[in-house]
Design a protein around this motif. Structure first.
Motif, mmCIF file in Angstrom:
data_model
loop_
_atom_site.group_PDB
_atom_site.id
_atom_site.type_symbol
_atom_site.label_atom_id
_atom_site.label_comp_id
_atom_site.label_asym_id
_atom_site.label_seq_id
_atom_site.Cartn_x
_atom_site.Cartn_y
_atom_site.Cartn_z
ATOM 1 N N UNK A 47 0.807 -1.220 0.000
ATOM 2 C CA UNK A 47 0.000 0.000 0.000
ATOM 3 C C UNK A 47 0.841 1.271 0.000
ATOM 4 N N UNK A 48 2.145 1.176 0.270
ATOM 5 C CA UNK A 48 2.971 2.375 0.271
ATOM 6 C C UNK A 48 3.135 2.894 -1.151
ATOM 7 N N UNK A 49 2.926 4.204 -1.328
ATOM 8 C CA UNK A 49 2.853 4.799 -2.654
ATOM 9 C C UNK A 49 3.902 5.867 -2.953
ATOM 10 N N UNK A 50 4.481 6.471 -1.945
ATOM 11 C CA UNK A 50 5.350 7.625 -2.193
ATOM 12 C C UNK A 50 6.485 7.628 -1.189
ATOM 13 N N UNK A 51 7.693 7.875 -1.659
ATOM 14 C CA UNK A 51 8.858 8.058 -0.794
ATOM 15 C C UNK A 51 9.290 9.506 -0.871
ATOM 16 N N UNK A 52 9.620 10.085 0.265
ATOM 17 C CA UNK A 52 10.108 11.462 0.327
ATOM 18 C C UNK A 52 11.289 11.514 1.281
ATOM 19 N N UNK A 53 12.074 12.567 1.172
ATOM 20 C CA UNK A 53 13.227 12.743 2.052
ATOM 21 C C UNK A 53 13.374 14.215 2.372
ATOM 22 N N UNK A 54 13.725 14.501 3.635
ATOM 23 C CA UNK A 54 14.030 15.883 4.022
ATOM 24 C C UNK A 54 15.455 15.916 4.568
ATOM 25 N N UNK A 121 3.162 14.114 13.741
ATOM 26 C CA UNK A 121 4.558 13.681 13.671
ATOM 27 C C UNK A 121 5.440 14.918 13.531
ATOM 28 N N UNK A 122 6.564 14.892 14.234
ATOM 29 C CA UNK A 122 7.547 15.953 14.097
ATOM 30 C C UNK A 122 8.890 15.468 14.598
ATOM 31 N N UNK A 123 9.918 16.224 14.271
ATOM 32 C CA UNK A 123 11.251 15.841 14.751
ATOM 33 C C UNK A 123 12.153 17.058 14.845
ATOM 34 N N UNK A 124 13.232 16.884 15.613
ATOM 35 C CA UNK A 124 14.290 17.880 15.698
ATOM 36 C C UNK A 124 15.601 17.210 15.290
ATOM 37 N N UNK A 125 16.340 17.869 14.394
ATOM 38 C CA UNK A 125 17.645 17.354 13.965
ATOM 39 C C UNK A 125 18.648 17.516 15.107
ATOM 40 N N UNK A 126 19.360 16.429 15.404
ATOM 41 C CA UNK A 126 20.328 16.430 16.503
ATOM 42 C C UNK A 126 21.768 16.544 16.025
ATOM 43 N N UNK A 127 21.997 16.382 14.738
ATOM 44 C CA UNK A 127 23.346 16.366 14.171
ATOM 45 C C UNK A 127 23.489 17.490 13.146
ATOM 46 N N UNK A 128 24.722 17.721 12.684
ATOM 47 C CA UNK A 128 24.986 18.810 11.742
ATOM 48 C C UNK A 128 24.016 18.761 10.567
ATOM 49 N N UNK A 129 23.778 17.587 10.035
ATOM 50 C CA UNK A 129 22.704 17.379 9.055
ATOM 51 C C UNK A 129 22.005 16.075 9.403
ATOM 52 N N UNK A 130 20.734 16.017 9.078
ATOM 53 C CA UNK A 130 19.944 14.807 9.296
ATOM 54 C C UNK A 130 19.003 14.641 8.116
ATOM 55 N N UNK A 131 19.073 13.462 7.497
ATOM 56 C CA UNK A 131 18.180 13.131 6.389
ATOM 57 C C UNK A 131 17.125 12.166 6.895
ATOM 58 N N UNK A 132 15.856 12.568 6.790
ATOM 59 C CA UNK A 132 14.748 11.731 7.216
ATOM 60 C C UNK A 132 13.993 11.275 5.978
ATOM 61 N N UNK A 133 13.754 9.964 5.911
ATOM 62 C CA UNK A 133 13.044 9.360 4.784
ATOM 63 C C UNK A 133 11.658 8.930 5.250
ATOM 64 N N UNK A 134 10.664 9.213 4.412
ATOM 65 C CA UNK A 134 9.275 8.895 4.704
ATOM 66 C C UNK A 134 8.742 8.033 3.561
ATOM 67 N N UNK A 135 8.083 6.970 3.896
ATOM 68 C CA UNK A 135 7.358 6.160 2.911
ATOM 69 C C UNK A 135 5.904 6.219 3.334
ATOM 70 N N UNK A 136 5.041 6.787 2.479
ATOM 71 C CA UNK A 136 3.641 6.983 2.856
ATOM 72 C C UNK A 136 2.716 6.181 1.950
ATOM 73 N N UNK A 137 1.514 5.918 2.468
ATOM 74 C CA UNK A 137 0.601 5.023 1.767
ATOM 75 C C UNK A 137 -0.319 5.716 0.770
ATOM 76 N N UNK A 138 -0.187 7.017 0.614
ATOM 77 C CA UNK A 138 -0.946 7.705 -0.436
ATOM 78 C C UNK A 138 -0.261 9.015 -0.766
#
Length: 184
Positions: A47-54, A121-138
């Motif tokens: 059911x996962x449809x989209x991958x994103x990264x920040x 959902x939320x987050x705080x970056x703890x390192x000089x850079x942080x890449x977060x990947x999301x796989x969502x179902x729509x």
């Protein structure tokens, strides 16, 4: 891969088990069969449809974001660096409604979260850079975006670092009280 329950109803932590040697490491970050067996829902992985990264820099907060309507399920992991990741259950009928839980997601342990529909959902970056990947179902639909301010006093989320950057959209997000009033 181990799959562990959390304090929040229906949220799971997926824990890969990396193989490390003189070259570095190799790990499987997702296994559809194990995931579906834990959920008890055959075909759920498909059911996962989209991958994103920040990508964020140290101290940046992204959140607290959610979706209205039927919401969205997602898998969240930190591919580079480390983040303090926070979930808040916004499902009125849930036994963990209104509760929050924080998780450390990083590129060392490779833990990631399965977040069912109905969470902020939320987050705080703890390192000089942080890449977060999301796989969502729509696919993302901006008309369904909802949010609560990261510093809302009713949520009282404890962020581990001084806040460096928050988007204008996140600074203007509504309150927890506004969100739960709309949900009733």
């Amino acid at each position: 891969m181990r799959i562990e329950p959390t304090e929040l109803a229906d949220v799971l932590v997926l824990v890969p088990e990396p193989f490390r040697d003189e070259r570095g490491l190799f790990t499987r970050t997702f296994d559809a069969e194990e995931f579906e067996a834990e959920l008890g829902v055959p075909g759920a992985a498909a059911s996962f449809r989209q991958d994103s990264q920040s990508r964020s820099t140290r101290g940046v907060i992204r959140g607290m974001h959610g979706r209205s309507g039927r919401g969205e399920a997602k898998l969240v992991r930190c591919a580079n660096g480390a983040v303090h990741d926070v979930l808040v259950d916004i499902r009125p009928s849930s036994p963990s409604f209104g509760r929050q839980q924080a998780f450390l997601l990083d590129d060392n342990e490779f833990r990631h979260l399965y977040v069912p529909p109905g969470f902020l959902h939320g987050f705080q970056a703890l390192t000089a850079t942080a890449d977060v990947c999301y796989r969502i179902d729509r696919p993302h639909d901006p008309t369904e975006d909802i949010g609560v301010a990261y510093d809302d006093p009713d949520l009282a989320i404890t962020w581990p670092l001084p806040v460096t950057v928050v988007s204008a959209r996140d600074r203007a997000a509504g309150s927890w009280q506004q969100l739960i009033t709309r949900a009733q």
